[in-house]
Design a protein around this motif. Structure first.
Motif, PDB file in Angstrom:
ATOM      1  N   THR A 200     -22.872  26.186  15.181  1.00  0.00           N
ATOM      2  CA  THR A 200     -22.601  25.298  16.160  1.00  0.00           C
ATOM      3  C   THR A 200     -21.436  25.684  17.310  1.00  0.00           C
ATOM      4  O   THR A 200     -21.117  25.080  18.113  1.00  0.00           O
ATOM      5  CB  THR A 200     -21.657  23.868  15.425  1.00  0.00           C
ATOM      6  OG1 THR A 200     -20.562  24.535  14.514  1.00  0.00           O
ATOM      7  CG2 THR A 200     -22.908  23.211  14.630  1.00  0.00           C
ATOM      8  N   ALA A 220     -30.027  25.528  10.336  1.00  0.00           N
ATOM      9  CA  ALA A 220     -28.882  25.469  10.860  1.00  0.00           C
ATOM     10  C   ALA A 220     -27.660  25.078  10.278  1.00  0.00           C
ATOM     11  O   ALA A 220     -27.818  23.854   9.837  1.00  0.00           O
ATOM     12  CB  ALA A 220     -28.898  25.015  12.142  1.00  0.00           C
ATOM     13  N   LEU A 228     -24.434  19.645  15.127  1.00  0.00           N
ATOM     14  CA  LEU A 228     -25.759  19.943  14.286  1.00  0.00           C
ATOM     15  C   LEU A 228     -26.750  18.928  14.962  1.00  0.00           C
ATOM     16  O   LEU A 228     -27.973  19.305  15.228  1.00  0.00           O
ATOM     17  CB  LEU A 228     -25.629  19.702  12.947  1.00  0.00           C
ATOM     18  CG  LEU A 228     -24.978  20.854  12.209  1.00  0.00           C
ATOM     19  CD1 LEU A 228     -24.476  20.552  10.927  1.00  0.00           C
ATOM     20  CD2 LEU A 228     -25.463  22.133  12.280  1.00  0.00           C
ATOM     21  N   LYS A 232     -30.622  19.403  17.100  1.00  0.00           N
ATOM     22  CA  LYS A 232     -31.847  18.895  16.702  1.00  0.00           C
ATOM     23  C   LYS A 232     -32.404  18.187  17.950  1.00  0.00           C
ATOM     24  O   LYS A 232     -33.500  18.332  18.255  1.00  0.00           O
ATOM     25  CB  LYS A 232     -31.697  17.857  15.732  1.00  0.00           C
ATOM     26  CG  LYS A 232     -31.335  18.588  14.076  1.00  0.00           C
ATOM     27  CD  LYS A 232     -32.510  19.083  13.574  1.00  0.00           C
ATOM     28  CE  LYS A 232     -33.515  17.745  13.153  1.00  0.00           C
ATOM     29  NZ  LYS A 232     -34.567  18.385  12.057  1.00  0.00           N
ATOM     30  N   THR A 249     -31.136  21.031   9.713  1.00  0.00           N
ATOM     31  CA  THR A 249     -29.718  21.354   9.514  1.00  0.00           C
ATOM     32  C   THR A 249     -29.135  20.845   8.460  1.00  0.00           C
ATOM     33  O   THR A 249     -29.672  20.132   7.499  1.00  0.00           O
ATOM     34  CB  THR A 249     -29.099  20.445  10.799  1.00  0.00           C
ATOM     35  OG1 THR A 249     -29.207  19.112  10.451  1.00  0.00           O
ATOM     36  CG2 THR A 249     -29.636  20.694  12.189  1.00  0.00           C
TER      37      THR A 249
END
Length: 383
Positions: A200, A220, A228, A232, A249
């Motif tokens: 991030t 991630a 996060l 997306k 994520t």
């Protein structure tokens, strides 16, 4: 004819306030160099902490600090073979020894980890890009296809098929370069799955975009739930414009069992774990979670900045026949391939936000860079 002086941001001493010198002497050409007019230069999220002494980096003083930049060549030495005046270039501040590529430093950020690196930076290459003009080695000036990158697509003129980016948006290249070097170093391939943590921050979120553009699936990990979610959202919004793999994520909970279970729940075998931890992550468990999630025969790329020693699940690493590689920065060939990835349109730079500041606004710019370090955030000094 170039002016005799130019404007530059000066670091007089680490720990002391910087100041703008409006009549700083112009850099002078030497063999193997180019003079570049700086259009914009990128700030790191921790730029403030470099020059106020918190990060304990070393640099020559007085000098001009800096970061990766976009500029235009205004003069080249007589030994240049392809670079020409007028070329739009990516200014790379990763300085390598010409007679020993193992010697490296970051001009304007850190003078390296060896006496040889410090000689380069304290000598010929002490000044960086927070100025109107900068002198760089020829090999640190990467020519960009200006028509393709900055031009706009036009129905009336089909000969113009540009991507319509701004010079400031091209600063994403400097963010992409670091993770691209690490991902290529461990051979990330199309359709493989890479776990990225933390994902991030500036470089972690850049790694997500780069890996997707390389055709990989990405998981991630991060502590910032909104960041996060932004990853997306950016991926979904760009999926129709550029191809890429699947993105999932996972929040970091600091419980290894919980995190590894969450990673495994997607049913994607983890081929590569890519670590880009900041120094503040020394107490986090995500390094263990990441390594324990890698499949048999998988790879790990360590590019983070955790200080001191860390514990590794050695038994798992051994029995999994795992390859662990450390990587600092990138190779010249990585930059050339990264530029092609962007020029092809596969890796987009028209996302996120770019905030621009004049050299005189450096204090405000440093504060904003520190407070807005999330996905897609770029802060630029525009001389």
């Amino acid at each position: 004819m170039l002016p005799p002086t130019h404007k530059a941001l000066i670091l007089t001493q680490i720990g002391s306030p910087l100041h703008v010198d409006p009549i700083h002497p112009m850099p002078q050409l030497v063999p193997g160099s180019a003079i570049v007019q700086v259009l914009c230069a990128r700030l790191l999220s921790y730029s403030r902490d470099i020059y106020n002494g918190v990060r304990k980096y070393t640099l020559p003083t007085p000098s001009i600090p800096g970061g990766g930049a976009i500029g235009r060549v205004v003069a080249v030495a007589n030994d240049a073979t392809s670079l020409q005046t007028g070329d739009l270039v990516l200014c790379d501040i990763y300085l390598r020894g010409r007679d020993n590529k193992d010697v490296g430093a970051l001009v304007g950020i850190h003078d390296g980890h060896s006496a040889a690196a410090k000689r380069m930076v304290h000598g010929e290459w002490r000044d960086s890009t927070f100025a109107e003009y900068v002198k760089l080695p020829l090999e640190n000036c990467f020519k960009l296809d200006e028509r393709k990158l900055l031009g706009s697509s036009s129905v009336s003129d089909p000969g113009v098929a540009g991507l319509g980016y701004s010079a400031e948006q091209l600063l994403y290249l400097a963010s992409f370069a670091v993770p691209y070097g690490g991902l290529r170093d461990v051979g990330l391939d199309v359709c493989e799955t890479v776990l990225i943590a933390p994902a991030t921050g500036m470089f972690g979120s850049a790694a997500v975009r780069v890996a997707l553009a390389m055709g990989a699936n990405v998981i991630a990990m991060g502590r910032n739930a909104s960041a996060l979610e932004q990853l997306k959202s950016d991926h979904l919004n760009s999926s129709l414009r550029a191809s890429g793999g699947r993105l999932e994520t996972v929040p970091i909970t600091n419980d290894v069992q919980t995190d590894t279970a969450a990673i495994a729940s997607f049913g994607l075998p983890i081929d590569v774990y890519f670590d880009i931890s900041p120094p503040s992550a020394s107490d986090s468990t995500h390094l263990s979670s990441g390594i324990l999630s890698v499949r048999h025969g998988g790879r790990v790329s360590l590019m983070g900045g955790i200080k001191g020693d860390v514990a590794l699940p050695l038994g798992y690493v051994m029995h999994a026949n795992m390859t662990i590689k450390g990587k600092w920065m990138y190779e010249r060939d990585d930059i050339l391939k990264l530029i092609k990835l962007v020029e092809s349109g596969r890796l987009r730079v028209d996302y996120g936000s770019v905030k621009k500041y004049a050299l005189e606004q450096w204090e405000e710019a440093f504060e904003v860079a520190a407070s807005e370090a999330g996905p897609g955030k770029v802060v630029a000094l525009v001389p």
